[in-house]
Motif scaffolding. Structure first.
Motif, PDB file in Angstrom:
ATOM      1  N   ARG A  22       0.830  -1.110  -0.139  1.00  0.00           N
ATOM      2  CA  ARG A  22      -0.233  -0.249   0.056  1.00  0.00           C
ATOM      3  C   ARG A  22       1.053   1.299   0.009  1.00  0.00           C
ATOM      4  NH1 ARG A  22      -2.953   0.406   5.010  1.00  0.00           N
ATOM      5  NH2 ARG A  22      -1.779  -1.193   5.686  1.00  0.00           N
ATOM      6  N   SER A  23       0.535   2.152  -0.600  1.00  0.00           N
ATOM      7  CA  SER A  23       1.392   3.263  -1.030  1.00  0.00           C
ATOM      8  C   SER A  23       1.101   4.370   0.206  1.00  0.00           C
ATOM      9  CB  SER A  23       0.962   4.007  -2.277  1.00  0.00           C
ATOM     10  OG  SER A  23       1.876   4.977  -2.485  1.00  0.00           O
ATOM     11  N   LYS A  27      -2.035   7.908  -1.873  1.00  0.00           N
ATOM     12  CA  LYS A  27      -3.052   7.281  -1.297  1.00  0.00           C
ATOM     13  C   LYS A  27      -4.154   8.548  -1.067  1.00  0.00           C
ATOM     14  CE  LYS A  27      -2.178   7.601   3.729  1.00  0.00           C
ATOM     15  NZ  LYS A  27      -2.060   6.639   4.773  1.00  0.00           N
ATOM     16  N   MET A  28      -5.505   8.002  -1.192  1.00  0.00           N
ATOM     17  CA  MET A  28      -6.639   8.766  -0.927  1.00  0.00           C
ATOM     18  C   MET A  28      -7.324   8.272   0.353  1.00  0.00           C
ATOM     19  SD  MET A  28      -6.843  10.912  -3.504  1.00  0.00           S
ATOM     20  CE  MET A  28      -8.368  11.441  -3.370  1.00  0.00           C
ATOM     21  N   ILE A  29      -7.415   6.975   0.511  1.00  0.00           N
ATOM     22  CA  ILE A  29      -8.001   6.173   1.950  1.00  0.00           C
ATOM     23  C   ILE A  29      -6.865   5.468   2.427  1.00  0.00           C
ATOM     24  CG2 ILE A  29      -9.779   4.839   2.498  1.00  0.00           C
ATOM     25  CD1 ILE A  29     -11.559   5.542   0.138  1.00  0.00           C
ATOM     26  N   ALA A  30      -6.412   4.421   2.026  1.00  0.00           N
ATOM     27  CA  ALA A  30      -5.694   3.444   2.596  1.00  0.00           C
ATOM     28  C   ALA A  30      -4.566   3.286   1.658  1.00  0.00           C
ATOM     29  CB  ALA A  30      -6.171   2.114   2.898  1.00  0.00           C
ATOM     30  N   GLY A  31      -4.378   3.587   0.361  1.00  0.00           N
ATOM     31  CA  GLY A  31      -3.201   3.558  -0.420  1.00  0.00           C
ATOM     32  C   GLY A  31      -3.233   2.163  -1.290  1.00  0.00           C
ATOM     33  N   VAL A  32      -4.322   1.590  -1.182  1.00  0.00           N
ATOM     34  CA  VAL A  32      -4.525   0.218  -1.750  1.00  0.00           C
ATOM     35  C   VAL A  32      -4.443   0.535  -3.497  1.00  0.00           C
ATOM     36  CG1 VAL A  32      -6.083  -1.851  -2.578  1.00  0.00           C
ATOM     37  CG2 VAL A  32      -5.950  -0.723  -0.205  1.00  0.00           C
ATOM     38  N   SER A  69      -8.415  -5.877   0.841  1.00  0.00           N
ATOM     39  CA  SER A  69      -7.058  -5.489   0.395  1.00  0.00           C
ATOM     40  C   SER A  69      -6.419  -4.708   1.470  1.00  0.00           C
ATOM     41  CB  SER A  69      -7.360  -4.814  -1.051  1.00  0.00           C
ATOM     42  OG  SER A  69      -7.810  -5.742  -1.786  1.00  0.00           O
ATOM     43  N   TRP A  70      -7.263  -3.845   2.036  1.00  0.00           N
ATOM     44  CA  TRP A  70      -6.528  -2.765   2.997  1.00  0.00           C
ATOM     45  C   TRP A  70      -5.951  -3.701   4.447  1.00  0.00           C
ATOM     46  CZ3 TRP A  70      -9.994   1.710   5.413  1.00  0.00           C
ATOM     47  CH2 TRP A  70      -9.071   2.506   5.964  1.00  0.00           C
TER      48      TRP A  70
END
Length: 99
Positions: A22-23, A27-32, A69-70
């Motif tokens: 995850r970035s 990222k906007m929410i969690a980076g997925v 995924s998170w």
């Protein structure tokens, strides 16, 4: 017949050492989506748009897949902060000033 092993590298020059993470940067929410985009080599905005369309078409299944995924995809490790390195002549100057 040629017995050489040929490796085709589709993901850039360093794909052999890449791992899906995850970035922290994209990222906007969690980076997925940012992590998937970085791994594949596609702009994360495209991944987000495809994910949103897929979520709408699948009646919300994309939200569940995103949450899984998170949980499953590990977070990208923080880069260590750069530290100052003194050159040997600077160390000598400091020792001379102390005396």
């Amino acid at each position: 017949m040629d017995n050489k092993l040929y490796m085709i590298n589709y993901g850039g020059s360093d794909s052999m050492g890449k791992h899906l993470r995850r970035s922290n940067d994209n990222k906007m929410i969690a980076g997925v989506c940012g992590g998937i985009g970085e791994y594949i080599g596609i702009d994360p905005v495209v991944i987000r748009l495809l994910w949103a369309v897929g979520t709408l078409i699948s009646f919300g299944v994309g939200v569940i897949v995103y949450l899984l995924s998170w949980i499953i995809i590990p977070k990208e490790e923080e880069a260590p902060a750069p530290r100052e390195v003194q050159r040997p002549e600077e160390e000598k100057d400091e020792k001379e000033e102390e005396q």
